[in-house]
Design a protein around this motif. Structure first.
Motif, PDB file in Angstrom:
ATOM      1  N   VAL A 160      81.188  11.546  91.314  1.00 10.95           N
ATOM      2  CA  VAL A 160      80.295  12.643  90.526  1.00 10.95           C
ATOM      3  C   VAL A 160      81.283  13.926  90.919  1.00 10.95           C
ATOM      4  N   PHE A 174      77.175  15.096  81.793  1.00  8.68           N
ATOM      5  CA  PHE A 174      76.500  14.053  81.152  1.00  8.68           C
ATOM      6  C   PHE A 174      77.576  13.207  80.446  1.00  8.68           C
ATOM      7  N   PHE A 177      79.898  11.677  83.022  1.00 13.14           N
ATOM      8  CA  PHE A 177      79.201  10.751  84.021  1.00 13.14           C
ATOM      9  C   PHE A 177      79.141   9.135  83.256  1.00 13.14           C
ATOM     10  N   LEU A 192      70.627   8.140  80.011  1.00 16.70           N
ATOM     11  CA  LEU A 192      71.057   9.234  81.146  1.00 16.70           C
ATOM     12  C   LEU A 192      70.260  10.394  80.674  1.00 16.70           C
ATOM     13  N   GLY A 194      68.391  13.916  83.062  1.00 14.36           N
ATOM     14  CA  GLY A 194      68.502  14.763  84.225  1.00 14.36           C
ATOM     15  C   GLY A 194      68.490  16.270  83.920  1.00 14.36           C
ATOM     16  N   ALA A 208      71.292  16.860  77.732  1.00 15.53           N
ATOM     17  CA  ALA A 208      71.944  18.035  78.493  1.00 15.53           C
ATOM     18  C   ALA A 208      72.104  19.245  77.438  1.00 15.53           C
ATOM     19  N   LEU A 221      71.125  13.628  88.004  1.00 14.54           N
ATOM     20  CA  LEU A 221      71.496  12.434  86.983  1.00 14.54           C
ATOM     21  C   LEU A 221      70.758  11.279  87.298  1.00 14.54           C
ATOM     22  N   THR A 223      70.480   7.496  85.411  1.00  8.61           N
ATOM     23  CA  THR A 223      70.827   6.450  84.628  1.00  8.61           C
ATOM     24  C   THR A 223      70.330   5.276  84.428  1.00  8.61           C
ATOM     25  N   ASP A 235      68.527   7.416  90.142  1.00  7.93           N
ATOM     26  CA  ASP A 235      69.162   8.730  90.119  1.00  7.93           C
ATOM     27  C   ASP A 235      69.874   9.136  91.498  1.00  7.93           C
TER      28      ASP A 235
END
Lengths: 365, 365
Positions: A160, A174, A177, A192, A194, A208, A221, A223, A235
């Motif tokens: 990340v 997003f 990632f 995904l 977050g 996002a 995040l 996933t 996460d």
């Protein structure tokens, strides 16, 4: 099935059909066509499916495949399904359809009514969570696939820092990632979610926005990626610049709660036991969190039974794969959530994700 | 709703809920929790949802949000939903639930039965495809989002030579192609299917295998990616090395069929008309293809009504977005499929994807 006096199971969802047949395709994303698998109490399963799936179903172990050309507005497989059920299930016998919590019937309601009329004399009943119970305990082959999915996410989370720092829009984070997940070996990335906000996030299910990350933000995040047909679901939280003492302390408490649940998790304890251990650490008042649960099963689906809630008295068995997912309320509508994946063994639990330490990872401010 | 004598619509699926509310989250990937929206014939819509979604629903235009902490094994929102329905809908009045082709009821069967008992005196009926008809005609804002999604896929397809040549495994192609889609602006990639084989593919819904691409193969990639909540859905065929005359000719015939349908498509013609135009060009015998249709609607979902089949007499209206998706049978179980996206206007159609030419793109052998 014998103890429930069921002559056949009728399955309609992607996960149930795949569990029995091995039939894997992303084509379920199209809601147009229904798909059916009948599992008789004796004899082999029968697939009753649209002709577009015949070639792929033939590559599985299923030998009895019946198909119709869908969509067909007059009769979208209902007659063929009813005939096949009547052939397989004697009059007066019971056909079980998963109908409990977390299930759906994946066929149009009008066709469900037609089916019950067309399969006259057969009794449709709920499956008493039979499929859920069956799927809850994973084989070693399944566990190994989930572990591989977890490994992919582990490696993506470690990268990340390549894609996120103060100023990066959440939407870009997003997108990038998901690219990292694919680059590290995900077959696809169905989930995904977050968020980002000062010291914590507002909720954990949002897509996002274009807002840029800011110094002092926590970026979360979460996933659920798929590798070889199996999900991981965990996460990570990142601080943009050094976290505040309050944020550090909240994150450390989440890790403590996760570790505490891991330490007691083994065959014989219950889903509620794991909930209580975590809830004692993360909840000050009696109210718990809006998430409603502190973890769940996973495997063919992002979330599966059991739920780590006070009401769930499922006795854990070796082979169950769970998420531990404590959340903490920071006030002002902000929360922090942490999540890991584990497998239950006879005398202990094993990590499937590589557990995060108490210190939050820091991204460039 | 008035003409159907419906006092309220009850919606349970991601696409229907999003259409009314704007509520967008990938959290629907988790099957655990049901979500409900009631659209009364008069008054504002009411969301009856798990508390985990409250914060996000508050960011939409929906003002009446009622929630419960899910999962709740004793009562997973059923009582709250029944109370809200009884408040909104007088005794004896009708509550419509989408139940026609391509729909599903996204709640457990046992809860559906409980709901009908708990909302006693109200009559649950099908919605007569009301939601489907409503959603079928897109606004300019919707069309613009679908066009943007198409643009992303256009650019990703143009970059396939960066990621695929003889020797690349199909699995890597699929993974890298999804990365290209994200890199070009997809928010996520819910659908990618396709295949590769000598001169054609065996089926169009398979996930990737580890087989390497070979000279003479046709590689087909069919993607449904999402940008700002809307799908595109089209494919491209690539030849590994120069295509054979038979492959070239089959591909040219697909383009010809697509163009022919495009040329007649406008408000007032029917879905069946477009089917016939394409079917006349791609089908030698009377049987058509196993795909069952030669195109469909798209928008919030990868596939939506109408279906381009002989049975579908939907009169096309300006604003409908369709895929044109002719397939051709090459014999030996091999097929070729081509797909583009268009929008219907009063006097013509417009391309949303950039239409492919008759010559197949060639990748390095």
């Amino acid at each position: 099935m014998a103890s429930l006096d069921i002559a056949a199971l009728l399955l309609t969802t992607e996960a149930d059909v795949r569990y029995i047949t091995g039939f894997i395709t992303r084509f379920w994303e199209s809601p147009t066509r229904p798909w059916f698998v009948i599992v008789p109490a004796t004899g082999v399963p029968i697939a009753v499916i649209p002709s577009i799936g015949k070639a792929l179903m033939k590559t599985t172990w299923i030998s009895d495949i019946r198909s119709w050309r869908a969509p067909n507005y007059e009769d979208d497989g209902v007659t063929l399904l009813a005939q096949t059920l009547c052939e397989t299930v004697p009059k007066g016998a019971r056909i079980a359809v998963p109908g409990g919590g977390g299930t759906q019937l994946r066929m149009p309601l009008q066709d469900w009514q037609r089916l019950q009329a067309a399969a006259a004399g057969r009794v449709f009943v709920g499956d008493g969570d039979l499929m859920a119970a069956q799927r809850m305990v994973k084989s070693e082959a399944e566990i190994s696939r989930i572990a591989k999915a977890c490994g992919v996410a582990d490696r993506a989370f470690a990268r990340v820092p390549e894609i996120a720092s103060a100023g990066t829009s959440l939407r870009d984070v997003f997108r990038r990632f998901q690219m990292l997940c694919l680059d590290e070996g995900a077959d696809w990335v169905p989930y995904l979610a977050g968020g980002a906000g000062p010291g914590g996030v507002r909720d954990v299910i949002s897509p996002a926005t274009d807002s840029p990350l800011q110094t002092g933000d926590v970026l979360m995040l979460d996933t659920g990626l798929v590798r070889d047909g199996y999900f991981c679901d965990f996460d990570r939280n990142f601080s943009i610049g050094p976290p505040s003492p309050a944020t550090m302390s909240a994150h450390a408490r989440l890790i403590e709660a996760t570790q505490a649940a891991f330490d007691v998790a083994k065959a014989g304890c219950t889903a509620a036991d794991l909930f209580r251990v975590m809830d004692d650490i993360v909840t000050d008042g009696p109210d718990g969190s809006d998430a409603g649960r502190l973890g769940h099963g996973l495997g063919l689906q992002l979330t599966e039974p059991p739920s780590l809630i006070a009401q769930d008295h499922t006795v854990l068995q070796a082979g169950m794969v769970l998420t531990l997912e404590p959340g903490i309320d920071l006030g002002d509508g902000r929360i922090l959530v942490h999540e890991e994946n584990i497998v239950i063994r006879e005398d202990c639990a094993e990590w499937l994700s590589t557990p995060a330490g108490p210190e939050m990872m820091v991204l460039p401010a």
